[in-house]
Scaffold this active site. Structure first.
Site, short mmCIF file in Angstrom:
data_model
loop_
_atom_site.label_atom_id
_atom_site.label_comp_id
_atom_site.label_asym_id
_atom_site.label_seq_id
_atom_site.Cartn_x
_atom_site.Cartn_y
_atom_site.Cartn_z
N HIS A 60 0.86 -1.18 0.00
CA HIS A 60 0.00 0.00 0.00
C HIS A 60 0.89 1.23 0.00
O HIS A 60 2.00 1.22 0.53
CB HIS A 60 -0.87 -0.04 1.26
CG HIS A 60 -1.96 0.98 1.31
ND1 HIS A 60 -1.73 2.30 1.60
CD2 HIS A 60 -3.31 0.87 1.13
CE1 HIS A 60 -2.88 2.96 1.59
NE2 HIS A 60 -3.86 2.12 1.31
N ASP A 65 2.98 -3.88 8.26
CA ASP A 65 1.71 -3.20 8.05
C ASP A 65 0.62 -4.22 8.37
O ASP A 65 0.36 -5.13 7.59
CB ASP A 65 1.63 -2.71 6.60
CG ASP A 65 0.25 -2.17 6.23
OD1 ASP A 65 -0.65 -2.18 7.08
OD2 ASP A 65 0.09 -1.75 5.07
N GLN A 118 -4.53 -5.06 7.29
CA GLN A 118 -5.42 -6.13 6.82
C GLN A 118 -5.22 -7.43 7.59
O GLN A 118 -6.02 -8.36 7.45
CB GLN A 118 -5.19 -6.39 5.32
CG GLN A 118 -5.37 -5.18 4.43
CD GLN A 118 -6.79 -4.66 4.41
OE1 GLN A 118 -7.74 -5.39 4.70
NE2 GLN A 118 -6.96 -3.39 4.10
N LYS A 143 -10.69 -0.65 10.29
CA LYS A 143 -10.75 -1.89 9.52
C LYS A 143 -11.10 -3.10 10.39
O LYS A 143 -11.24 -4.21 9.88
CB LYS A 143 -9.43 -2.12 8.77
CG LYS A 143 -9.14 -1.03 7.74
CD LYS A 143 -7.84 -1.30 6.99
CE LYS A 143 -7.44 -0.11 6.14
NZ LYS A 143 -8.37 0.16 5.02
N CYS A 148 -4.68 2.07 -3.87
CA CYS A 148 -3.48 2.69 -3.28
C CYS A 148 -2.26 1.79 -3.47
O CYS A 148 -1.39 1.70 -2.59
CB CYS A 148 -3.69 3.01 -1.81
SG CYS A 148 -4.93 4.27 -1.51
#
Length: 406
Positions: free
Chosen positions: A119, A196, A199, A222, A360
């Site tokens: 991303h 990251d 997700q 999220k 993104c």
């Protein structure tokens, strides 16, 4: 409707005359009643600033805010609340690591390694850190299905590699990257691993001590919490060595005419009035997830992703990007001859919400040799009937554009 959907009021509506099927949770998840009520209770009952006041409302707000920090610590398996920093989201957290940690340590000739599927929020901060320090930005080689071969990855990491940054789960491909194994490789070469988790944390059982990552960033919105709240986990020794990047109230210990000292962790990185309601909402979201059990959430989301891959793979002229097995939470695809924005528009007319665009991830789109894709993403409030509606909508889309273009 599955057993959890009833907890999400927004799902009980029609869009364009059809029952809503929400398949855009990778962009932002919906919120259960428990989270909405936690925010309402804060604003109605004890809205106040934290830490500074000794009055009753201030104490209750502080307890709620710091109680949420402890919930986050437990949820991701951190050793101490000193390792849990509240931020505005994943982007802010990753930029904090790039600004405070990377820029102060990297030198010309050092290396930062990331994957082509990152991303923008886990790519641009490292571009800027490399430009500012003279370090080199390198990319892992991905396999054709978007997975990472650890043997090849180890050859990319060298003694000059000071930092590796990678998503736990790709937001565009659904790939689950082997971050635990990658951490071991990075540490053997003396580097640090930044994950990251935007997700990953909502869908997987995450234990930062087991993964042995050095930093982990994720967003509340999220994982059914409010927008505007996120978390940076960092190993205590690394955070202790870092300087804050925002200055003002809350994060100071003592201020003199020309010198200032900082509070201890984690507060030295939380300047200004913090995101109190957001943190309390995040705590409520964690309570909701833990009541279900993250093992059950993960099993549900993996099963639903497999079902979606099976259903969509059966549609002629539809191409799925990323691995067909082992992916998590989303299916990214294109229909031959139809722009993904048109796909999303036709689906929306039937009440089905999906994402369309570059997600993104513009470098990844170039790697895939496309300009954009459509993406359906799932969470625990979805079930197989939602996937069936999606498959029916995509078949309708194919037939419509086949007639128009034919």
């Amino acid at each position: 409707m599955n057993r959890y959907a009833k907890d999400f009021p927004i799902l009980d509506q029609e869009v364009n005359g059809h029952p809503l099927v929400y398949l855009d949770s990778a962009a932002t998840s919906q919120k259960p009643v428990a989270v909405i009520e936690a925010l309402e209770q804060y604003y109605k009952g004890y809205n106040s600033n934290v830490h500074r006041g000794v009055h009753t409302l201030g104490t209750k707000a502080t307890d709620g805010y710091e109680g949420a920090r402890e919930k986050v610590r437990r949820f991701i398996g951190a050793a101490s609340i000193k390792e849990i920093l509240f931020t505005r989201g994943t982007t802010t957290a990753l930029n904090l690591v790039a600004s405070s940690y990377a820029r102060s340590r990297l030198r010309e000739g050092d290396e930062i390694v990331i994957s082509p599927s990152e991303h923008h929020s886990n790519l641009i901060p490292w571009q800027q850190a490399a430009k500012a320090t003279g370090a080199t930005l390198k990319y892992f080689e991905l396999e054709p299905d978007g997975t990472l071969d650890l043997d090849k990855a180890e050859k990319t990491i060298t003694e000059r590699t000071k930092l590796v940054a990678i998503a736990h789960v790709s937001n565009a491909l659904g790939t689950v990257f082997p971050v635990k194994e990658l951490a071991a490789i990075v540490h053997r070469h003396g580097g640090v691993l930044v994950v990251d988790g935007a997700q990953g944390v909502p869908h997987l059982q995450v234990d930062v001590q087991d993964l042995d990552c050095d930093f982990l960033a994720f967003s509340g919105h999220k994982m059914m919490a409010p927008t505007g709240i996120g978390v940076l986990y960092g190993k205590e020794s690394l955070l202790e060595s870092m300087e804050p990047v925002e200055f003002g109230g809350e994060m100071i210990d003592y201020v003199d005419w020309h010198e200032t000292t900082w509070k201890e962790l984690p507060w030295k990185f939380e300047g200004g009035t913090p995101i109190i309601a957001g943190a309390i909402g995040l705590g409520a979201a964690i309570d909701y997830l833990e009541n279900i059990g993250m093992d059950a959430v993960e099993a549900h989301d993996r099963s639903l992703t497999r079902y979606a891959v099976e259903r969509l793979s059966a549609l002629e002229g539809l191409r799925i990007y990323g691995p067909l097995e082992g992916r998590m939470g989303s299916v990214t695809f294109n229909i031959e001859g139809v722009h993904p924005h048109d796909v999303a528009t036709v689906l929306d007319a039937d009440g089905i919400a999906v994402r369309a665009g570059h997600h993104c991830c513009q470098p990844l789109m170039r790697w895939l040799e496309v300009t954009a894709t459509a993406r359906a993403s799932f969470y625990l409030y979805n079930d197989e009937s939602d996937i069936d509606r999606l498959a029916e909508g995509l078949q309708k889309t194919k037939e419509y554009f086949g007639n128009v273009l034919g």
